[in-house]
Design an enzyme around this catalytic site. Structure first.
Site, PDB file in Angstrom:
ATOM      1  NE  ARG A 225      -4.150  -1.643   0.021  1.00  0.00           N
ATOM      2  CZ  ARG A 225      -4.213  -2.642  -0.842  1.00  0.00           C
ATOM      3  NH1 ARG A 225      -3.195  -2.848  -1.669  1.00  0.00           N
ATOM      4  NH2 ARG A 225      -5.257  -3.444  -0.887  1.00  0.00           N
ATOM      5  CG  HIS A 273      -2.010  -0.774  -8.003  1.00  0.00           C
ATOM      6  ND1 HIS A 273      -2.629   0.032  -7.082  1.00  0.00           N
ATOM      7  CD2 HIS A 273      -2.175  -2.046  -7.532  1.00  0.00           C
ATOM      8  CE1 HIS A 273      -3.150  -0.700  -6.113  1.00  0.00           C
ATOM      9  NE2 HIS A 273      -2.880  -1.976  -6.372  1.00  0.00           N
TER      10      HIS A 273
END
Length: 310
Positions: A225, A273
């Site tokens: 994250r 990502h």
């Protein structure tokens, strides 16, 4: 009895999931009606993406569970209107994708591949990397993804350490936990992999003080994250030589803004990502199994601890 299942996600997700999810539900033996537009008071289950239009769960008066499409639940778990069980996505495809991405980038940095891939300048570089047994890897976060990555790297011969909030035990992995164990885990991190969830306790966990506890020249890899890292402290550690490189797949704001200093930094690799993603075929089977369990009165899989946030 028919289970009414609301698919609450973006239109492109519905196009991706409608067929495999319907097939998985049929294979699981579930009588179902799967749609994107049920009246709220008729919905039994919500297959959910946190960026969908459904943000208020109060009208869903007969709702039995929310089945998250993503591994991360930080954008829904603290929703005050959500009172039913919440299941996160734990999926073979997602796990295998993360293992492959993490293993690939650990090997890339361990073997010093960038010098040869990017350094095609006529220089004959003869530096030989150490063997895996001489390169220590630490993983922060020993959930489903962290455990799978730790196992893969340990089988390649890396000395692997793992850290988690609570005590855990894994074969061939030296484990640490709690605040006292974090400093020791970081001190052993020639390569550090971050696979923690996004919670209030993990925000800026990797700050200037923690970066200073790592071996000089260490590499940081973050497919977890973006909020785990203090970005300013990371850049300062790279500029000073405290860290040798950072490979980052997740960021506080995504897409990463074109003006962000990560893009131009010579010691930062940005990936968009892509470390792991939910695959519709395998994820549909996980969702179908949870609906089957819910209808049979059996415990649901992968339930989120609402107090911990994951």
């Amino acid at each position: 009895m028919t289970a009414n299942i609301l698919f609450a996600a973006t239109a492109n997700r519905w196009a991706e999931y409608e067929t495999p999810l319907s097939e998985a539900l049929r294979e699981a033996g579930v009588a179902f009606d799967l749609r994107t537009d049920f009246p709220p008071d008729e919905v039994d289950y919500i297959v959910y993406a946190p960026n969908s239009e459904v943000q208020d769960f109060k009208p869903y008066t007969r709702l039995k569970a929310v089945l998250n499409l993503w591994a991360g639940v930080e954008d829904v778990v603290f929703n005050p209107t959500l009172s039913v069980p919440l299941a996160r996505m734990v999926d073979h495809g997602l796990t295998q994708g993360m293992v492959e991405w993490v293993t690939g980038h650990v090997l890339r940095h361990h073997l010093g591949m960038d010098a040869h891939i990017l350094g095609q300048d006529g220089q004959w570089r003869t530096e030989v990397p150490p063997l895996a047994q001489d390169r220590r890897v630490t993983i922060l976060g020993l959930g489903e993804l962290g455990r799978a990555c730790a196992d893969s790297l340990a089988r390649l011969g890396f000395p692997v350490s793992g850290w988690s909030r609570s005590a855990k035990s894994l074969p061939d992995v030296t484990t640490y936990h709690g605040d006292d164990g974090l400093a020791e885990a970081l001190s052993r991190a020639d390569i550090l992999v971050l696979l923690l969830p996004d919670t209030p306790d993990t925000t800026d966990l990797v700050n200037a003080d923690r970066l200073a506890q790592m071996p000089e020249g260490a590499v940081l890899i973050n497919p977890g994250r973006g909020t785990l890292i203090d970005d300013t402290a990371l850049i300062e550690a790279l500029d000073s030589g405290r860290l040798g490189h950072a490979t980052l797949d997740v960021f506080r704001t995504e897409p990463l803004l074109p003006v962000h200093p990560f893009w131009a930094h010579p010691k930062v690799t940005v990936t968009p990502h892509i470390a792991s993603a939910t695959r519709a075929d395998s994820a549909s089977r996980v969702i179908a199994e949870n609906v089957r369990r819910g209808e049979a009165g059996e415990p649901l899989l992968h339930l989120v601890n609402r107090d911990l946030g994951y």
